[in-house]
Design an enzyme around this catalytic site. Structure first.
Site, PDB file in Angstrom:
ATOM      1  N   GLY A  18     -24.351   3.771   3.286  1.00  0.00           N
ATOM      2  CA  GLY A  18     -23.438   4.415   2.524  1.00  0.00           C
ATOM      3  C   GLY A  18     -24.177   4.127   1.089  1.00  0.00           C
ATOM      4  N   GLY A  23     -22.560   5.184  -1.915  1.00  0.00           N
ATOM      5  CA  GLY A  23     -21.535   5.703  -2.840  1.00  0.00           C
ATOM      6  C   GLY A  23     -21.424   4.485  -4.080  1.00  0.00           C
ATOM      7  N   HIS A  24     -19.960   4.745  -4.588  1.00  0.00           N
ATOM      8  CA  HIS A  24     -19.818   4.027  -5.873  1.00  0.00           C
ATOM      9  C   HIS A  24     -20.216   2.499  -5.914  1.00  0.00           C
ATOM     10  CE1 HIS A  24     -17.193   7.498  -6.457  1.00  0.00           C
ATOM     11  NE2 HIS A  24     -17.631   7.507  -7.627  1.00  0.00           N
ATOM     12  N   VAL A  25     -19.705   1.693  -4.655  1.00  0.00           N
ATOM     13  CA  VAL A  25     -20.132   0.319  -4.626  1.00  0.00           C
ATOM     14  C   VAL A  25     -21.665   0.092  -4.358  1.00  0.00           C
ATOM     15  CG1 VAL A  25     -19.386  -1.756  -3.211  1.00  0.00           C
ATOM     16  CG2 VAL A  25     -17.670  -0.187  -3.647  1.00  0.00           C
ATOM     17  N   ALA A  26     -22.164   0.781  -3.206  1.00  0.00           N
ATOM     18  CA  ALA A  26     -23.311   0.532  -2.879  1.00  0.00           C
ATOM     19  C   ALA A  26     -24.466   0.827  -3.950  1.00  0.00           C
ATOM     20  CB  ALA A  26     -23.593   1.273  -1.567  1.00  0.00           C
ATOM     21  N   LYS A  61       0.916  -1.288  -0.113  1.00  0.00           N
ATOM     22  CA  LYS A  61      -0.066   0.040  -0.006  1.00  0.00           C
ATOM     23  C   LYS A  61       0.754   1.137  -0.026  1.00  0.00           C
ATOM     24  CE  LYS A  61      -4.211   1.084   0.671  1.00  0.00           C
ATOM     25  NZ  LYS A  61      -5.679   0.168   0.210  1.00  0.00           N
TER      26      LYS A  61
HETATM   27  P1  NAD Z   1     -17.755   5.988  -1.458  1.00  0.00           P
HETATM   28  O1  NAD Z   1     -16.723   7.138  -0.914  1.00  0.00           O
HETATM   29  O2  NAD Z   1     -18.020   6.328  -3.161  1.00  0.00           O
HETATM   30  O3  NAD Z   1     -19.049   5.991  -0.683  1.00  0.00           O
HETATM   31  C1  NAD Z   1     -19.266   6.040   0.698  1.00  0.00           C
HETATM   32  C2  NAD Z   1     -20.303   6.706   1.187  1.00  0.00           C
HETATM   33  O4  NAD Z   1     -20.583   6.451   2.375  1.00  0.00           O
HETATM   34  C3  NAD Z   1     -20.356   8.183   0.559  1.00  0.00           C
HETATM   35  O5  NAD Z   1     -21.457   8.526  -0.195  1.00  0.00           O
HETATM   36  C4  NAD Z   1     -20.448   8.770   2.103  1.00  0.00           C
HETATM   37  O6  NAD Z   1     -21.406   9.984   1.848  1.00  0.00           O
HETATM   38  C5  NAD Z   1     -21.140   7.684   2.836  1.00  0.00           C
HETATM   39  N1  NAD Z   1     -21.087   7.770   4.391  1.00  0.00           N
HETATM   40  C6  NAD Z   1     -20.004   7.953   4.892  1.00  0.00           C
HETATM   41  N2  NAD Z   1     -20.159   8.089   6.222  1.00  0.00           N
HETATM   42  C7  NAD Z   1     -21.410   7.690   6.325  1.00  0.00           C
HETATM   43  C8  NAD Z   1     -22.236   7.406   7.733  1.00  0.00           C
HETATM   44  N3  NAD Z   1     -21.822   7.401   8.753  1.00  0.00           N
HETATM   45  N4  NAD Z   1     -23.438   6.830   7.410  1.00  0.00           N
HETATM   46  C9  NAD Z   1     -23.989   6.964   6.151  1.00  0.00           C
HETATM   47  N5  NAD Z   1     -23.324   7.093   4.995  1.00  0.00           N
HETATM   48  C10 NAD Z   1     -22.107   7.394   5.115  1.00  0.00           C
HETATM   49  O7  NAD Z   1     -16.892   4.900  -1.373  1.00  0.00           O
HETATM   50  P2  NAD Z   1     -16.773   3.529  -2.089  1.00  0.00           P
HETATM   51  O8  NAD Z   1     -15.895   3.343  -3.245  1.00  0.00           O
HETATM   52  O9  NAD Z   1     -18.365   3.358  -2.371  1.00  0.00           O
HETATM   53  O10 NAD Z   1     -16.185   2.436  -1.032  1.00  0.00           O
HETATM   54  C11 NAD Z   1     -17.238   2.190   0.185  1.00  0.00           C
HETATM   55  C12 NAD Z   1     -16.639   1.239   0.972  1.00  0.00           C
HETATM   56  O11 NAD Z   1     -16.057   0.089   0.463  1.00  0.00           O
HETATM   57  C13 NAD Z   1     -15.198   2.098   1.586  1.00  0.00           C
HETATM   58  O12 NAD Z   1     -15.114   1.525   2.874  1.00  0.00           O
HETATM   59  C14 NAD Z   1     -14.101   1.500   0.930  1.00  0.00           C
HETATM   60  O13 NAD Z   1     -12.902   1.400   1.527  1.00  0.00           O
HETATM   61  C15 NAD Z   1     -14.801  -0.145   0.702  1.00  0.00           C
HETATM   62  N6  NAD Z   1     -14.305  -0.623  -0.509  1.00  0.00           N
HETATM   63  C16 NAD Z   1     -14.446  -0.232  -1.782  1.00  0.00           C
HETATM   64  C17 NAD Z   1     -14.013  -0.839  -2.968  1.00  0.00           C
HETATM   65  C18 NAD Z   1     -14.127  -0.079  -4.275  1.00  0.00           C
HETATM   66  O14 NAD Z   1     -14.074  -0.927  -5.347  1.00  0.00           O
HETATM   67  N7  NAD Z   1     -14.756   0.976  -4.614  1.00  0.00           N
HETATM   68  C19 NAD Z   1     -13.052  -1.998  -2.847  1.00  0.00           C
HETATM   69  C20 NAD Z   1     -12.922  -2.583  -1.434  1.00  0.00           C
HETATM   70  C21 NAD Z   1     -13.670  -1.761  -0.309  1.00  0.00           C
END
Ligand code: NAD
Length: 352
Positions: free
Chosen positions: A179, A181-184, A79
């Protein structure tokens, strides 16, 4: 550019870099390359000190070793972090210098985007090194990892449902998603398509509202999402959502989401077991993104191969659940055992 190696027991190589010309202050940690070159994202964060940055990069790089070992990506764990504010401090020079720092590891470390960095930043990193993944698809790279992480999480949720209810179908199951975001976003779409009922919460309320409109879900107050009565609680925001305060107030049989470091501490996995809640270890269920990238590292990127390999997350989780039952241990302990066994076998094979 001044690169200084930091001695760190249990890590193959840790180095810090200071480059006054570009303003770069960064650390790279290569935890373990037994199973292949160390791959892990580049995080940009305004750490208060070098010590804070080093603490974070050590923890994260070790996590990548375990994630890749269980997902069988043929990669090791590493990392990197840049000490800077991603909102104000980004520049082409900074990321190009970071590329040169990555290059100084001579292929032992391969980078990608992470919290605070984007595909656009990786294009600048590419000017300093070829050891970078997750560039746009039209550059022959594997592109955005989020849909793959979501696919793995979706299949992982099915594995959990099968384990608890004897039926992996998500139809009419209630899933509370923290959450949006992108993954959700990708995850919610797949769940809704197959008939799940969704509760959605995001501190950016407009994200929850628009995802609810699209999927027929119900918006929930972010302060209440973790204690919702549901079949599956899916954390997809930040880490440490399972802790002493939240534990007594879960009303779910399953915790399965893509967020990293869902447990505040390892012992919280045992507490979930005692509470009769099945926990899908985060680094097993959220490995879709790294699996996708590993296909790019192997050679020419092939989407079908990536899909087939991400689909293995279902089986990997079932195996973890089996070991946890056989040995009467928590699921997070079981997945750590799987990772450690694979590393041991890798070391034996390499004669080290
Ligand atoms: P993202 O930043 O697009 O989405 C995260 C969302 O969570 C944001 O919309 C934010 O506003 C919301 N959020 C933050 N705190 C919150 C809370 N207390 N209550 C409700 N919502 C809240 O991130 P992402 O890329 O979707 O990743 C989500 C998680 O998955 C992260 O923990 C990331 O480390 C993990 N992850 C992502 C990937 C990937 O491919 N993107 C891979 C492995 C792990």
């Amino acid at each position: 550019m001044k690169i200084e190696t930091i001695a760190q027991e249990g890590y193959e190589r840790v180095a810090k870099c200071e480059d006054p010309e570009s303003g770069l202050r960064a650390v790279i940690a290569v935890h373990d390359t037994t199973l292949g070159p160390a791959l892990g994202g580049l995080r940009m964060w305004p750490y208060a000190s070098w010590d804070d940055a080093i603490f974070d990069v050590l923890r994260l790089s070790k996590g990548m070793t375990y994630k890749s070992a269980v997902a069988d990506t043929g990669l090791g764990g590493g990392k990197s972090v840049i000490i800077a504010n991603p909102k104000t401090d980004k520049s082409e020079e900074l990321f190009t210098a970071m590329g040169r720092f990555v290059d100084s590891f001579e292929g032992k470390y391969i980078t990608a985007e992470d919290v605070g960095t984007s595909v656009a930043d990786m294009i600048h990193v590419r000017k300093g090194t070829t050891r970078v993944t997750g560039l746009p698809r039209d550059m022959g790279s594997s592109g955005d990892p989020s849909p793959w992480t979501a696919l793995g999480t979706f299949l992982g949720i099915k594995a959990c449902l099968e384990e608890v209810y004897g039926d992996g179908s998500v139809k009419d199951r209630t899933v509370a998603i923290q959450g949006c975001g992108h993954v959700a976003m990708f995850l919610a779409r797949q769940l809704a398509e197959e008939g799940a009922k969704l509760y959605l919460a995001d501190i950016a309320s407009e994200k929850a509202t628009s995802l609810a409109e699209e999927t027929g879900g119900t918006v929930v107050d972010p302060a209440k999402i973790l204690s919702m009565e549901c079949d599956v609680l899916s954390p997809n925001a930040l880490g440490a959502v399972v802790n002493d305060e939240t534990l007594p107030d879960f009303h779910t049989k399953i915790i399965a989401g893509a967020a990293n470091n869902i447990l505040l501490r390892e012992e919280h996995g045992q507490r979930l077991k005692e509470a009769g809640i099945l926990y899908a270890p985060d680094y097993v269920i959220n490995a879709g993104g790294i699996i996708n990238v590993s296909i790019e590292v192997e050679g020419e990127y092939d989407e079908d191969r990536a899909r087939a390999k991400v689909e293995n997350i279902y089986t990997a989780l079932k195996r973890v659940f089996e070991i946890a039952k056989e040995q009467d241990i928590s699921t997070n302990e079981a997945s750590n055992h799987v990772a450690e066994e694979r590393l041991k076998a890798g070391r034996e094979k390499a004669g080290v």
